[in-house]
Design a protein around this motif. Structure first.
Motif, PDB file in Angstrom:
ATOM      1  N   GLN A 130      19.400 -41.479  23.963  1.00  0.00           N
ATOM      2  CA  GLN A 130      20.558 -40.594  23.988  1.00  0.00           C
ATOM      3  C   GLN A 130      20.561 -39.758  25.270  1.00  0.00           C
ATOM      4  N   HIS A 182      19.514 -47.522  24.514  1.00  0.00           N
ATOM      5  CA  HIS A 182      20.497 -47.434  25.597  1.00  0.00           C
ATOM      6  C   HIS A 182      20.689 -48.756  26.332  1.00  0.00           C
ATOM      7  N   TYR A 217      26.695 -40.974  23.317  1.00  0.00           N
ATOM      8  CA  TYR A 217      26.289 -42.127  22.523  1.00  0.00           C
ATOM      9  C   TYR A 217      27.131 -42.281  21.259  1.00  0.00           C
ATOM     10  N   ASN A 262      16.147 -40.144  20.711  1.00  0.00           N
ATOM     11  CA  ASN A 262      16.498 -39.062  21.626  1.00  0.00           C
ATOM     12  C   ASN A 262      16.359 -39.465  23.086  1.00  0.00           C
ATOM     13  N   GLU A 268      21.092 -44.113  17.226  1.00  0.00           N
ATOM     14  CA  GLU A 268      21.432 -42.876  16.527  1.00  0.00           C
ATOM     15  C   GLU A 268      20.251 -41.915  16.405  1.00  0.00           C
TER      16      GLU A 268
END
Length: 118
Positions: free
Chosen positions: A21, A75, A31, A18, A15
């Motif tokens: 994401q 990820h 995401y 960056n 969350e």
């Protein structure tokens, strides 16, 4: 102080990462939509009568091991808490999103705490 602690706790979290994401976005993956699917798909394995195969622990008697809590770190990696009601452990998983949008999981490492530590 509380904001600093929350920020530290969320440092390893999809969350707030960056780079992770952006990696997913480069593959046309959102995401915020992917995270719930990952959790749902992983928890589906809890319904197996032998327990969740990704905890890397065999059933003990009638007590199967299931995943209780999941944190998506980025990820690629997930950390999860699991138990059979008496024993507790943690597992580090890798996940991959396949071209057909299915999620594939692999156990990297699993640790079951001794009963003396519970």
């Amino acid at each position: 102080t509380i904001n600093n602690r929350v920020g530290e706790a969320d440092y390893f979290s999809l969350e707030y990462n960056n780079r992770a994401q952006n990696y997913l976005a480069a593959s046309n993956l959102d995401y915020s939509a992917l995270a719930p699917k990952i959790k749902e798909d992983l928890l589906e394995f809890n319904s197996d009568p032998e327990g969740n195969k990704y905890v890397d622990q065999s059933k003990i008697g009638d007590q199967k091991f299931i995943i209780n809590k999941i944190k998506i770190l980025n990820h690629r990696w997930i950390i999860a808490d699991y138990s059979n009601g008496s024993l507790w452990g943690e597992v580090l998983l890798m996940y991959l999103v396949e071209p057909d949008a299915t999620i594939r999981f692999e156990t990297i490492s699993s640790y079951l705490y001794s009963q003396d530590l519970n």
